[in-house]
Design a protein around this motif. Structure first.
Motif, PDB file in Angstrom:
ATOM      1  N   GLY A 377     -14.139  10.808   3.114  1.00 10.53           N
ATOM      2  CA  GLY A 377     -13.965  10.986   1.683  1.00 10.53           C
ATOM      3  C   GLY A 377     -12.554  11.263   1.226  1.00 10.53           C
ATOM      4  N   LYS A 378     -11.564  10.945   2.072  1.00 10.40           N
ATOM      5  CA  LYS A 378     -10.169  11.160   1.696  1.00 10.40           C
ATOM      6  C   LYS A 378      -9.495   9.796   1.516  1.00 10.40           C
ATOM      7  N   PRO A 379      -9.304   9.372   0.272  1.00 13.36           N
ATOM      8  CA  PRO A 379      -8.719   8.050   0.038  1.00 13.36           C
ATOM      9  C   PRO A 379      -7.285   7.962   0.534  1.00 13.36           C
ATOM     10  N   VAL A 380      -6.901   6.745   0.902  1.00 15.65           N
ATOM     11  CA  VAL A 380      -5.556   6.475   1.428  1.00 15.65           C
ATOM     12  C   VAL A 380      -4.917   5.392   0.575  1.00 15.65           C
ATOM     13  N   VAL A 381      -3.711   5.669   0.101  1.00 16.70           N
ATOM     14  CA  VAL A 381      -2.896   4.676  -0.601  1.00 16.70           C
ATOM     15  C   VAL A 381      -1.674   4.387   0.253  1.00 16.70           C
ATOM     16  N   VAL A 382      -1.403   3.126   0.493  1.00 20.26           N
ATOM     17  CA  VAL A 382      -0.196   2.712   1.200  1.00 20.26           C
ATOM     18  C   VAL A 382       0.835   2.281   0.172  1.00 20.26           C
ATOM     19  N   SER A 383       2.012   2.899   0.244  1.00 19.82           N
ATOM     20  CA  SER A 383       3.132   2.541  -0.624  1.00 19.82           C
ATOM     21  C   SER A 383       4.175   1.847   0.239  1.00 19.82           C
ATOM     22  N   MET A 384       4.297   0.531   0.079  1.00 20.23           N
ATOM     23  CA  MET A 384       5.251  -0.252   0.861  1.00 20.23           C
ATOM     24  C   MET A 384       6.664  -0.035   0.335  1.00 20.23           C
ATOM     25  N   GLU A 385       7.615   0.011   1.248  1.00 19.51           N
ATOM     26  CA  GLU A 385       9.016   0.130   0.850  1.00 19.51           C
ATOM     27  C   GLU A 385       9.703  -1.230   1.025  1.00 19.51           C
ATOM     28  N   ASN A 386      10.746  -1.322   1.847  1.00 17.40           N
ATOM     29  CA  ASN A 386      11.442  -2.600   1.975  1.00 17.40           C
ATOM     30  C   ASN A 386      10.583  -3.678   2.627  1.00 17.40           C
ATOM     31  N   THR A 387       9.866  -3.287   3.659  1.00 22.61           N
ATOM     32  CA  THR A 387       9.120  -4.259   4.454  1.00 22.61           C
ATOM     33  C   THR A 387       7.810  -3.652   4.913  1.00 22.61           C
ATOM     34  N   ALA A 388       6.742  -4.393   4.798  1.00 15.05           N
ATOM     35  CA  ALA A 388       5.469  -4.008   5.411  1.00 15.05           C
ATOM     36  C   ALA A 388       4.768  -5.316   5.763  1.00 15.05           C
ATOM     37  N   ALA A 389       5.231  -5.914   6.844  1.00 18.74           N
ATOM     38  CA  ALA A 389       4.810  -7.257   7.183  1.00 18.74           C
ATOM     39  C   ALA A 389       4.236  -7.303   8.589  1.00 18.74           C
ATOM     40  N   SER A 390       3.469  -8.337   8.853  1.00 21.75           N
ATOM     41  CA  SER A 390       2.883  -8.576  10.163  1.00 21.75           C
ATOM     42  C   SER A 390       2.074  -7.353  10.588  1.00 21.75           C
ATOM     43  N   GLY A 391       2.447  -6.682  11.690  1.00 31.71           N
ATOM     44  CA  GLY A 391       1.723  -5.481  12.085  1.00 31.71           C
ATOM     45  C   GLY A 391       1.751  -4.410  11.017  1.00 31.71           C
ATOM     46  N   GLY A 392       2.827  -4.368  10.222  1.00 34.78           N
ATOM     47  CA  GLY A 392       2.885  -3.441   9.099  1.00 34.78           C
ATOM     48  C   GLY A 392       1.810  -3.752   8.070  1.00 34.78           C
ATOM     49  N   TYR A 393       1.562  -5.044   7.827  1.00 37.78           N
ATOM     50  CA  TYR A 393       0.501  -5.391   6.881  1.00 37.78           C
ATOM     51  C   TYR A 393      -0.873  -5.123   7.477  1.00 37.78           C
ATOM     52  N   TRP A 394      -1.019  -5.299   8.791  1.00 45.22           N
ATOM     53  CA  TRP A 394      -2.290  -4.970   9.453  1.00 45.22           C
ATOM     54  C   TRP A 394      -2.664  -3.522   9.131  1.00 45.22           C
ATOM     55  N   ILE A 395      -1.680  -2.621   9.228  1.00 50.35           N
ATOM     56  CA  ILE A 395      -1.910  -1.209   8.906  1.00 50.35           C
ATOM     57  C   ILE A 395      -2.286  -1.059   7.433  1.00 50.35           C
ATOM     58  N   ALA A 396      -1.513  -1.668   6.551  1.00 50.62           N
ATOM     59  CA  ALA A 396      -1.708  -1.485   5.105  1.00 50.62           C
ATOM     60  C   ALA A 396      -3.077  -1.970   4.651  1.00 50.62           C
ATOM     61  N   ALA A 397      -3.568  -3.046   5.263  1.00 49.44           N
ATOM     62  CA  ALA A 397      -4.827  -3.638   4.811  1.00 49.44           C
ATOM     63  C   ALA A 397      -6.006  -2.679   4.929  1.00 49.44           C
ATOM     64  N   ALA A 398      -5.877  -1.641   5.757  1.00 53.48           N
ATOM     65  CA  ALA A 398      -6.982  -0.702   5.952  1.00 53.48           C
ATOM     66  C   ALA A 398      -7.101   0.315   4.827  1.00 53.48           C
ATOM     67  N   ALA A 399      -6.134   0.394   3.925  1.00 54.71           N
ATOM     68  CA  ALA A 399      -6.097   1.441   2.906  1.00 54.71           C
ATOM     69  C   ALA A 399      -6.996   1.107   1.718  1.00 54.71           C
ATOM     70  N   ASP A 400      -7.263   2.135   0.893  1.00 53.80           N
ATOM     71  CA  ASP A 400      -8.019   1.922  -0.349  1.00 53.80           C
ATOM     72  C   ASP A 400      -7.211   1.109  -1.348  1.00 53.80           C
ATOM     73  N   ARG A 401      -5.923   1.390  -1.443  1.00 54.75           N
ATOM     74  CA  ARG A 401      -5.042   0.667  -2.350  1.00 54.75           C
ATOM     75  C   ARG A 401      -3.719   0.394  -1.652  1.00 54.75           C
ATOM     76  N   ILE A 402      -3.110  -0.730  -2.000  1.00 54.78           N
ATOM     77  CA  ILE A 402      -1.798  -1.090  -1.468  1.00 54.78           C
ATOM     78  C   ILE A 402      -0.850  -1.298  -2.645  1.00 54.78           C
ATOM     79  N   LEU A 403       0.267  -0.584  -2.622  1.00 54.79           N
ATOM     80  CA  LEU A 403       1.314  -0.736  -3.632  1.00 54.79           C
ATOM     81  C   LEU A 403       2.533  -1.357  -2.969  1.00 54.79           C
ATOM     82  N   ALA A 404       3.219  -2.222  -3.692  1.00 52.55           N
ATOM     83  CA  ALA A 404       4.458  -2.830  -3.201  1.00 52.55           C
ATOM     84  C   ALA A 404       5.460  -2.863  -4.327  1.00 52.55           C
TER      85      ALA A 404
END
Length: 579
Positions: A377-404
């Motif tokens: 029950g603890k939501p996760v938001v990923v806030s991307m900075e300069n780069t969040a690609a490839s394996g970085g995007y794999w991580i981000a895709a698991a979140a409730d929301r993704i900001l870039a």
């Protein structure tokens, strides 16, 4: 016969005691310094904060978010601010009636384009609160380019350039070396397997020139970034984009020319800008570093109903057991995320992510830890900075929301694997390797021969299997049709504004936009107070201390076997710089 044995035993015991003693001494020293630092901070904060403040901010050095706090900064009364700290401090300053304005120092800078965008947005919000923002530059780039620094400076309502300085407004360029010809002459060849054609990370090592796919990607990215860069600066300086384009093509400029063209507001020195700022704020105003303001005005215990958000930084390539090297250690980050899941004082988590990728097993482990947070029950938001690609995007895709940010580099959904082959180099050097092996594929990882056809087939199958898992992960977590994911994948890199249109991210913004999202995710009323806090809260808790001690060289030998990248490699190029 017995004496040598006794001597060896004595040396062993003494060595063991020396290590234990050194460790104990280090722990006592750290504890003493921590206690002294805490007392110092409490004593200093007993003084009243002045009623009129002009904050000072130095944007010339690195503000990159740090996954780990440098141990020596724990004992400073005013710890240095990273990017996230700076953004949150500016936001707090914009709501503090004692703060009248800010004076910043700047130069060419090298924060990365997306980080510069987020800083720029923070300055514009600060000004929108009715406060002034002045910036001074000794020079923007000297005789070189100063594109990023000037881009950031245009967010301020007053730009002052030193009379002897220059403005390196020269346009954007990418230069990439292709070492294929050189390595071929040296006798080094490359074995590469990629999914798919746009996964071009290794081209710089094996090709003589960029492939059509890489040309297409780089031209598109540069065009998108230039458009964002020009439009933002033109709006801030009240110039037509075409007029600014002409000024870029005519640069670089001397300080006097920059003033004449309306690119800066005045020529002068830093002390003159500070004097002007104090006069505007009121004669009794004091100059305070933003770091001091952040340290002395840290929020107290949250009031009832406040959403408590743990802010975790994750910066660099993703891997396992980095042994003190730069990057995201999956074991450490997973441990930290699980700690937050069990922490009753954490309601949600913001992951500040800046990563070009890395090992898929490490990325998948972190993504799984994010899912465990969400499951309790603890939501996760990923806030991307300069780069969040490839394996970085794999991580981000698991979140409730993704900001870039609009200029964030993301996507690169693909897999690449390879190895250099040194067989011809050894032949030319007259070096002969003897090999003894058991098993048909025992030499698969050898750098001294290419893959056999059967071995290459196995590598192809493994890479293809990882690619299918990556596609399925994105389709499931982002609730996108698999065929749509496949059309936007293939290793393609997107800027943030493209990723939003494709459904790879949910919104354009950064840490402050996340403040508006957490009430919705927790089904609280809009406007519910949100308090961000670095996590873990205590930089010297037992887990953090253990991680720190593992990085100290006197507790073990440096291990070189981890120096080479893993065979499962997802990374792309470093973040885009405005050069």
């Amino acid at each position: 016969m017995i004496r040598p044995v006794l001597r060896r035993l004595a040396r062993l015991v003494i060595g063991f005691l020396a290590v234990v003693g050194a460790t104990t001494l280090a722990l006592l020293l750290l504890a003493s310094l921590a206690g002294w630092s805490l007392w110092q901070r409490i004593a200093e904060r007993s003084y009243a904060v002045p009623e009129r403040l002009v904050l000072t901010l130095d944007l010339r050095g690195s503000l990159a978010d740090r996954s780990q706090i440098a141990p020596w900064t724990l004992f400073e009364p005013e710890p240095p601010l990273d990017l996230t700290d700076t953004l949150l401090a500016l936001d707090a300053a914009a709501r503090d009636p004692r703060v009248r304005g800010v004076v910043a120092r700047i130069d060419a800078t090298s924060h990365g384009f997306a980080a510069a965008q987020e800083l720029r947005d923070a300055i514009l919000r600060f000004r929108a609160s009715g406060r002034f923002a002045f910036v001074h530059a000794d020079s923007f780039g000297g005789l070189g380019p100063g594109n990023e620094g000037y881009f950031l400076a245009t967010a301020f309502d007053r730009i002052v350039l030193q009379p002897e300085g220059t403005l390196g407004l020269t346009g954007l360029a990418l230069e990439i070396p292709y070492l294929g010809g050189l390595l071929e002459r040296l006798g080094v060849e490359g074995e590469i397997v990629q999914r798919e054609e746009y996964k071009t990370a290794f081209e710089t090592f094996v090709a003589r020139q960029p492939s059509p796919a890489q040309v297409e990607t780089l031209d598109r990215l540069l065009e998108r970034v230039e458009q964002q860069w020009l439009v933002a600066m033109a709006q801030s300086r009240n110039l037509a984009p075409a007029a600014l384009r002409s000024l870029v093509d005519g640069g670089p400029w001397t300080a006097q020319e920059a003033l004449a063209h309306g690119l800066v507001d005045d020529l002068g020195h830093l002390d003159e800008v500070e004097t002007e700022a104090k006069a505007r704020a009121g004669g009794d105003a004091e100059l305070w570093p933003l770091a001091r303001f952040a340290a002395w005005t840290q929020p107290k215990e949250p009031t009832a109903g406040t959403i408590r958000v743990a802010v975790v930084r994750a910066t660099g390539p993703v891997g396992f057991v980095l042994d003190g090297g730069e990057g995201i250690d999956a074991d450490e980050l997973v441990d930290l995320l699980d700690q937050a899941a069990d922490d009753e004082e954490v309601d949600a988590l913001l992951l500040r992510l800046d990563s070009p990728g890395g090992a898929p097993t490490a990325a998948a482990a972190i993504a799984r830890a994010i899912e465990r947070l969400r499951a309790v029950g603890k939501p996760v938001v990923v806030s991307m900075e300069n780069t969040a690609a490839s394996g970085g995007y794999w991580i981000a895709a698991a979140a409730d929301r993704i900001l870039a940010l609009p200029g964030t580099l993301t996507g690169s959904i693909g897999v690449i694997a390879g190895k250099p082959v040194l067989a011809r180099l050894w032949q030319e050097l007259d070096v002969h390797w003897a090999r003894f092996a058991r098993g048909r594929h025992a030499g698969l990882a050898s750098l001294h021969r290419p893959w056999e056809p059967e071995e290459r087939a196995r590598i192809e199958a493994m890479v293809d299997g990882l690619y299918q898992l990556f596609l399925a992960h994105v389709a499931t977590r982002r609730e996108l049709p698999p065929e749509r994911v496949r059309t936007m994948a293939g290793g393609r890199v997107h800027v943030g504004e493209e990723a939003l249109a494709l459904g790879l991210v949910d919104a354009l913004g950064g840490v402050l936009l996340a403040r508006q999202i957490f009430p919705e995710l927790l089904r609280r009323p809009a406007g519910t107070p949100v308090q961000f806090g670095r996590y873990p809260r205590d930089a010297l808790d037992l887990r953090s201390l253990a991680r720190l001690l593992r990085r100290l060289p006197w507790l073990g030998e440096a291990r070189l076997e981890r120096a080479a990248p893993p065979a499962e490699f997802l990374a792309i190029a470093p973040p885009l710089r405005l050069r």
